[in-house]
Design a protein around this motif. Structure first.
Motif, PDB file in Angstrom:
ATOM      1  N   ARG A  57      -2.853 -68.827   8.020  1.00 60.45           N
ATOM      2  CA  ARG A  57      -2.224 -68.934   9.327  1.00 60.45           C
ATOM      3  C   ARG A  57      -0.828 -68.331   9.217  1.00 60.45           C
ATOM      4  O   ARG A  57      -0.027 -68.742   8.376  1.00 60.45           O
ATOM      5  N   ILE A  59       2.736 -67.863  10.922  1.00 58.88           N
ATOM      6  CA  ILE A  59       3.606 -68.528  11.890  1.00 58.88           C
ATOM      7  C   ILE A  59       4.713 -67.535  12.240  1.00 58.88           C
ATOM      8  O   ILE A  59       5.454 -67.093  11.369  1.00 58.88           O
ATOM      9  N   THR A  66       7.633 -69.992  18.952  1.00 59.64           N
ATOM     10  CA  THR A  66       6.779 -69.932  17.770  1.00 59.64           C
ATOM     11  C   THR A  66       5.318 -69.876  18.181  1.00 59.64           C
ATOM     12  O   THR A  66       4.884 -70.639  19.040  1.00 59.64           O
ATOM     13  N   LYS A  68       1.205 -69.279  16.380  1.00 59.21           N
ATOM     14  CA  LYS A  68       0.432 -69.339  15.139  1.00 59.21           C
ATOM     15  C   LYS A  68      -0.835 -68.519  15.311  1.00 59.21           C
ATOM     16  O   LYS A  68      -1.521 -68.646  16.324  1.00 59.21           O
ATOM     17  N   LYS A  70      -4.452 -67.275  13.315  1.00 55.17           N
ATOM     18  CA  LYS A  70      -5.364 -67.443  12.181  1.00 55.17           C
ATOM     19  C   LYS A  70      -5.827 -66.066  11.706  1.00 55.17           C
ATOM     20  O   LYS A  70      -6.169 -65.210  12.522  1.00 55.17           O
TER      21      LYS A  70
END
Length: 188
Positions: A57, A59, A66, A68, A70
Motif C-alpha cells: 500500500r 500512502i 492523504t 492510499k 493498493k
C-alpha cells in the motif's frame, strides 16, 4: 468458560479451563529502500520486495490530503501530479491475511514540469517553468553518441528560467532542477 479462583497471600489467581487460543496475525516486514523519481508521466515510487507480502500500500500526501493505493508489484507511478507541488510517499507491505506492516519513512519529491528546448541557428535555447520559492536552478546536458547517452554535465546554476547553450553539432539531452529551501527538486 469455567475458572477457579485461588487466594494466596491476598492475591487471587485464576486457572482457566477450556481455553481457546486465537490465531495471531503475522505482521509483515516494512519494505526497504523506498525511492521516488520524476518522469514525463508522473512520479515513480519504488521499493524492495518483502518476503511473504501479498500486496503493498502506497500512502501519498499532497496539499494535506492523504490517499492510499493498493499495489501488487514493487513500484507504482503516480500520474495524478501537478507541477510546483511537493508529493510525499511511504509504503506498507500487506500479508495474505490482510495485516499491514508499519509504514516506511516518508520520501518527498517536489515535482517540476515544463521544460522547452528551441534550436535557433547554432544555439539551443532552454527555458522552464518557474518554481515557487526557488533560489536557483541547475541545468545539465549530456550528448548522444552512437545511440548512447554520455554523462550528465552541469552547465548552468543561477536564478533565471532560461539559458542559451552553444553545445556544437550533435544530439543533446537537457534536464533542469530547482533548489528550494536548500533542497534539490526532481529533474524535469
Amino acid at each position: 468458560n469455567d475458572y477457579d479462583v485461588d487466594a494466596k497471600d491476598g492475591i487471587e489467581y485464576e486457572t482457566l479451563s477450556n481455553l481457546q487460543l486465537a490465531s495471531v496475525a503475522s505482521v509483515p516486514a516494512v519494505p526497504g529502500t523506498v525511492k521516488v523519481s520524476s518522469t514525463l508521466n508522473g512520479i515513480v515510487v519504488s521499493w524492495n520486495a518483502v518476503n511473504g507480502a501479498a500486496k503493498y500500500r502506497v500512502i501519498r500526501t499532497v496539499d494535506g490530503v492523504t490517499t492510499k493505493v493498493k499495489v501488487k508489484g514493487t513500484s507504482w507511478t503516480d500520474t495524478d501530479v501537478e507541477a510546483d507541488k511537493t508529493y510525499t510517499y511511504s509504503v506498507q507491505s500487506q500479508s495474505a491475511d490482510g495485516t499491514y506492516s508499519k509504514a516506511t519513512e516518508t520520501k518527498s519529491l517536489y515535482y517540476l514540469l515544463g521544460i522547452a528546448v528551441k534550436v535557433k541557428g547554432s544555439s539551443t535555447i532552454v527555458s522552464w517553468t518557474a518554481v515557487t520559492g526557488a533560489t536557483k536552478y541547475q541545468m545539465y546536458r549530456r550528448p548522444e553518441v552512437n545511440g548512447k547517452y554520455g554523462a550528465w554535465e552541469l552547465i548552468y546554476s543561477a536564478k533565471g528560467t532560461s539559458f542559451v547553450d552553444t553545445p556544437g553539432t550533435g544530439i543533446w539531452q537537457y534536464r533542469v532542477r530547482a533548489v528550494v529551501n536548500g533542497e534539490k527538486t526532481a529533474y524535469s
